[in-house]
Scaffold this motif. Structure first.
Motif, PDB file in Angstrom:
ATOM      1  N   ASP A  17      79.223 -33.014 -16.741  1.00 16.34           N
ATOM      2  CA  ASP A  17      77.672 -33.067 -17.562  1.00 16.34           C
ATOM      3  C   ASP A  17      76.775 -31.904 -16.625  1.00 16.34           C
ATOM      4  OD1 ASP A  17      79.310 -34.784 -18.149  1.00 16.34           O
ATOM      5  OD2 ASP A  17      77.912 -36.348 -18.203  1.00 16.34           O
ATOM      6  N   TYR A  18      75.706 -32.064 -17.903  1.00 16.82           N
ATOM      7  CA  TYR A  18      74.791 -30.541 -16.870  1.00 16.82           C
ATOM      8  C   TYR A  18      73.935 -30.573 -18.470  1.00 16.82           C
ATOM      9  CZ  TYR A  18      76.440 -26.518 -19.441  1.00 16.82           C
ATOM     10  OH  TYR A  18      77.002 -25.746 -20.836  1.00 16.82           O
ATOM     11  N   VAL A  19      72.372 -30.207 -17.695  1.00 19.82           N
ATOM     12  CA  VAL A  19      71.282 -29.873 -18.624  1.00 19.82           C
ATOM     13  C   VAL A  19      70.512 -28.968 -18.202  1.00 19.82           C
ATOM     14  CG1 VAL A  19      69.461 -30.980 -17.258  1.00 19.82           C
ATOM     15  CG2 VAL A  19      68.847 -31.243 -19.392  1.00 19.82           C
ATOM     16  N   THR A  20      70.491 -27.948 -20.012  1.00 21.66           N
ATOM     17  CA  THR A  20      69.356 -26.933 -19.565  1.00 21.66           C
ATOM     18  C   THR A  20      68.080 -26.470 -20.572  1.00 21.66           C
ATOM     19  OG1 THR A  20      71.074 -25.527 -21.238  1.00 21.66           O
ATOM     20  CG2 THR A  20      71.588 -25.384 -19.049  1.00 21.66           C
ATOM     21  N   ALA A  21      67.109 -26.069 -19.704  1.00 26.64           N
ATOM     22  CA  ALA A  21      66.170 -25.905 -20.591  1.00 26.64           C
ATOM     23  C   ALA A  21      65.375 -25.108 -20.761  1.00 26.64           C
ATOM     24  CB  ALA A  21      64.898 -26.760 -19.893  1.00 26.64           C
ATOM     25  N   LYS A  72      58.080 -16.362 -19.716  1.00 22.22           N
ATOM     26  CA  LYS A  72      59.510 -17.494 -20.240  1.00 22.22           C
ATOM     27  C   LYS A  72      59.510 -17.973 -18.781  1.00 22.22           C
ATOM     28  CE  LYS A  72      61.223 -14.747 -23.881  1.00 22.22           C
ATOM     29  NZ  LYS A  72      62.169 -13.719 -24.348  1.00 22.22           N
ATOM     30  N   ALA A  73      60.826 -19.467 -19.170  1.00 23.31           N
ATOM     31  CA  ALA A  73      60.832 -20.515 -18.049  1.00 23.31           C
ATOM     32  C   ALA A  73      62.288 -20.433 -17.884  1.00 23.31           C
ATOM     33  CB  ALA A  73      60.306 -21.694 -17.464  1.00 23.31           C
ATOM     34  N   ALA A  74      63.170 -20.885 -17.176  1.00 24.09           N
ATOM     35  CA  ALA A  74      64.785 -21.359 -17.895  1.00 24.09           C
ATOM     36  C   ALA A  74      65.176 -22.086 -16.765  1.00 24.09           C
ATOM     37  CB  ALA A  74      65.815 -20.541 -17.781  1.00 24.09           C
ATOM     38  N   VAL A  75      65.441 -23.294 -16.801  1.00 22.10           N
ATOM     39  CA  VAL A  75      66.121 -24.280 -15.760  1.00 22.10           C
ATOM     40  C   VAL A  75      67.368 -24.988 -16.037  1.00 22.10           C
ATOM     41  CG1 VAL A  75      63.685 -24.505 -14.432  1.00 22.10           C
ATOM     42  CG2 VAL A  75      64.541 -26.147 -16.770  1.00 22.10           C
ATOM     43  N   GLY A  76      68.238 -25.729 -14.846  1.00 26.99           N
ATOM     44  CA  GLY A  76      68.994 -26.167 -15.421  1.00 26.99           C
ATOM     45  C   GLY A  76      69.455 -27.446 -14.079  1.00 26.99           C
ATOM     46  N   ASP A  77      70.403 -28.206 -14.458  1.00 31.45           N
ATOM     47  CA  ASP A  77      70.640 -29.197 -13.415  1.00 31.45           C
ATOM     48  C   ASP A  77      72.211 -29.603 -13.523  1.00 31.45           C
ATOM     49  OD1 ASP A  77      70.711 -31.253 -11.816  1.00 31.45           O
ATOM     50  OD2 ASP A  77      69.243 -32.246 -11.968  1.00 31.45           O
TER      51      ASP A  77
END
Length: 244
Positions: free
Chosen positions: A220-224, A233-238
């Motif tokens: 499982d993972y999440v992105t934003a 802009k900014a982009a993250v994930g975990d």
């Protein structure tokens, strides 16, 4: 006086004797010059027994005094020295280099949990059970956001189906969708046009049933993806860890 008593007193006298260094040096120098000095009296050959004992004791005293002179002379070289010899300290073994900290694998697309003012983290809620779970997404921003899309992907590990979702931000500010795509149950929250996300910490959560037993959430993972109100802009994930 008996010989034994005399010998005992002589031994006591020898032990209490403190050599006169200056006189001894003078006598050694006179001896090296050769010949007896004036006024020196040699004992007769037929000396009495107590004189022989006295002579032997004097010889012992002379040896002790010479040894003391040698030790004292050696100690005077190079100035005063202490009576103990300090040994050099043993070199310490080199400290082992610390092992580099292992980094968690990045989310798909090479995204990391932090990018500029934006940070995200994903974890399975501790109140989940062997039949049902909730995946919590934390999103933190130090600046207001004018655009935001949060996407939670729950791997299809068996019997996974949605039972709902929620967010801590106002419901009217987002559109929400849930669908299956590429082996994942996908939750997507999208900020509506004209709305904004204030600076702070916010929560998004997806709820779902799953096959009985412990569920492996490592897939499982999440992105934003966000746009800052000030521009840029900014982009993250975990990725998630293993949980029930």
């Amino acid at each position: 006086m008996k010989d034994e008593e005399l010998a005992g007193r002589l031994r006591e006298a020898a032990e209490a004797h403190r050599p006169d260094r200056a006189r001894m040096l003078a006598r050694i120098e006179r001896g090296m010059a050769g010949g007896p000095t004036a006024g020196t009296v040699r004992p007769p050959r037929a000396a009495r027994p107590w004189l022989r004992v006295a002579g032997a004791t004097a010889a012992v005293c002379g040896v002790l005094a010479a040894g003391a002179f040698a030790v004292t002379s050696a100690g005077d070289e190079g100035g005063e020295r202490g009576g103990q010899v300090a040994s050099a300290p043993s070199p310490r073994p080199p400290s082992p280099s610390p092992s580099p900290a292992a980094k968690a694998p990045a989310a798909p697309g090479g995204l990391r949990p932090e990018d500029g003012p934006l940070w995200t983290g994903g974890v399975v809620d501790p109140h989940s059970n062997p039949y049902w779970a909730q995946s919590n997404v934390t999103l933190r921003t130090t600046e207001p956001l004018s655009s935001l899309t949060v996407e939670l992907r729950v791997a299809e590990t068996g019997g996974v189906n949605s039972t709902g979702s929620w967010r801590s931000l106002p419901e009217p500010d987002f559109t929400v969708s849930v669908n299956e795509s590429g082996g994942y149950l996908v939750y997507r929250w999208t900020l509506r046009p004209g709305r904004s996300v204030p600076a702070g910490t916010h929560t998004f959560a997806g709820q779902y049933n799953h096959a009985e037993g412990d569920r492996d959430a490592t897939g499982d993972y999440v992105t934003a993806h966000a746009v800052r109100a000030s521009g840029g802009k900014a982009a993250v994930g975990d990725r998630f860890g293993r949980a029930r």
